[in-house]
Design an enzyme around this catalytic site. Structure first.
Site, PDB file in Angstrom:
ATOM      1  CB  ILE A 118      30.285  32.614  28.006  1.00 41.55           C
ATOM      2  CG1 ILE A 118      31.240  31.515  27.551  1.00 41.55           C
ATOM      3  CG2 ILE A 118      28.846  32.224  27.698  1.00 41.55           C
ATOM      4  CD1 ILE A 118      31.075  30.214  28.308  1.00 41.55           C
ATOM      5  CE  LYS A 159      34.800  31.250  37.281  1.00 40.34           C
ATOM      6  NZ  LYS A 159      35.543  30.373  36.350  1.00 40.34           N
ATOM      7  NE  ARG A 169      50.353  42.342  44.857  1.00 36.58           N
ATOM      8  CZ  ARG A 169      50.099  41.133  45.354  1.00 36.58           C
ATOM      9  NH1 ARG A 169      51.017  40.181  45.265  1.00 36.58           N
ATOM     10  NH2 ARG A 169      48.949  40.878  45.928  1.00 36.58           N
TER      11      ARG A 169
END
Length: 446
Positions: free
Chosen positions: A137, A206, A48
């Site tokens: 992970i 998630k 931006r």
């Protein structure tokens, strides 16, 4: 032999994660080229405010993201700007113009992953998003590929580092929620506006992604029952400790129904067919549970599969470098596919399982009631549980007189029956206050 031409990359966003991606691409360029089979070069970075990135080559910076993702010399688009728009439009444009995509955008994938997957499939291109869940992970690829030959029955995890840090501090120091949040903010673990974390929105997005991959079913964030941690008190944490438990914000994804190893008594909510229940809420779990020892801002996810058994994934779930590590892992895989003319695994939603309402989910409650200390109170409380078909596992009284509190833990029961019981208890004049209600997970089966 001629050297293979470089693969050109467009990066959308250069904040904490994006700047780490830029730095690691430069520091590891030779190794990445060797692993991919061709050099990786940045073609441009959409931001931006270009003047806020003094360490980046100005020639790479642009404010025209649309033009960047559709440039003829771009092969792969990496998106780390987050949010729904303009990310969705930019990624759809990239796929339509023949670019493979690597994204870390959990919110977008949880809300409208279906349109992105459809666009990738139509173009025969890759859409990878390991960085969208649990940072560094390796989790999504094992669910999508390594466990593709198995039947996953349950995924339960700590997938938000901010809330885990807060709850860990409350357990360690006896602090209340506000004090622990202030510490998390001071240390940089919580944003100035922490609502996405503490209200469970981040974990719910998630959870939707995890459930979709685990159960081959389209799950959106709107399908996830969500509760945050702002109502968790120091007394709740202390009560959990008295039961040799700890409090965690859990993302729980379960397969229910006649063919689920979770039990044939699990209601399906779909006329006997299998269903999926996805929820995010604080819960007490036994100290012996593998997730109980996950402290500070770390993440961990516990996967249960029929053949593989129980698997645990643990590590740093957020931050610039951990998330950039996952982005680069996806980038290497996508770049290899690009060179070989192949495509990785796409969306797998063939199961199309129904979404089970939270009211039908079997769970346990821990209920603390401030009560009048007089004969007949315990019998009346037990009667309210019996009225709704809920069996009590344990009960104890703390204090006497005006300080009397009843603490009860139930056996498994439908969440709706448990909620109705609590509502009934709140109407009794001998109950001064329903002090605490929290679900309990991880206890041995009834």
């Amino acid at each position: 032999m001629s050297r293979p031409r470089p693969l050109r990359l467009a990066l959308l966003g250069c904040g904490v994660v994006g700047s780490a991606v830029v730095r690691l691409l430069a520091e590891q360029s030779a190794e990445l080229a060797a692993r991919v089979g061709a050099p990786l070069e940045l073609a441009g970075i959409a931001v931006r405010r270009p003047n806020r990135h003094p360490g980046i080559d100005p020639a790479l910076l642009t404010t025209d993201a649309q033009a960047l993702v559709t440039r003829d010399d771009v092969d792969i688009v990496i998106e780390v700007i987050g949010g729904i728009e303009p990310a969705r439009s930019l990624l759809l444009a990239a796929l339509k113009s023949g670019k493979s995509v690597v994204s870390a955008n959990k919110a977008l994938l949880a809300e409208d992953g279906a349109s992105l997957h459809a666009a990738a499939a139509a173009a025969g291109l890759d859409l990878y998003y390991e960085a969208a869940v649990a940072g560094a992970i390796p989790l999504l690829r094992p669910l999508r590929e390594s466990l593709a030959g198995d039947r996953i029955t349950r995924v339960i995890g700590i997938v938000n580092g901010t809330t885990n840090f807060i709850l860990s501090r409350m357990a360690a120091s006896g602090a209340g929620f506000s004090e622990a949040l202030a510490e998390a903010t001071a240390l940089g673990y919580a944003e100035a506006d922490p609502s996405a974390d503490v209200d469970g929105f981040d974990a719910a997005a998630k959870a939707a992604i995890l459930a979709g991959l685990a159960f081959h079913t389209r799950v959106t964030a709107a399908d996830v029952h969500r509760e945050g941690i702002s109502e968790v008190s120091a007394a709740d944490v202390a009560s959990a400790a008295a039961m040799d438990c700890t409090v965690k914000l859990l993302a729980i994804c379960e397969r229910h129904g006649p063919n689920s190893s979770l039990g044939t008594d699990s209601p399906s909510g779909a006329g006997g067919r299998e269903s999926v229940a996805v929820r995010v809420h604080p819960a007490m779990i036994p100290s012996a549970h593998p997730l109980a020892g996950v402290g500070e801002a770390y993440n961990a996810v516990y996967v249960e599969a029929q053949a593989a058994g129980s698997l645990m994934f643990y590590g740093r779930g957020a931050g610039g470098e951990p998330t950039a590590s996952a982005v680069l892992g996806d980038l290497v895989a996508v770049a290899r596919n690009r060179l070989s003319g192949s495509r990785g695994a796409g969306e797998s939603a063939y199961a199309d399982l129904a979404i089970q309402p939270i009211g039908e989910v079997l769970t346990r409650y821990h209920v603390a009631l401030d009560v009048a200390d007089r004969p007949g109170v315990l019998a009346a409380v037990a009667g309210a549980f019996a009225e709704h078909g809920v069996s009590i596992s344990t009960v104890r009284q703390e204090g006497r007189g005006d300080a009397a509190t009843l603490v009860l833990v139930t056996h498994l029961a439908p969440d709706a029956a448990l909620a109705a019981t609590v509502h009934r208890l709140a109407s009794y004049d001998f109950i001064r206050r329903v002090r605490s209600v929290m679900r309990v997970e991880g206890l041995p089966p009834d």
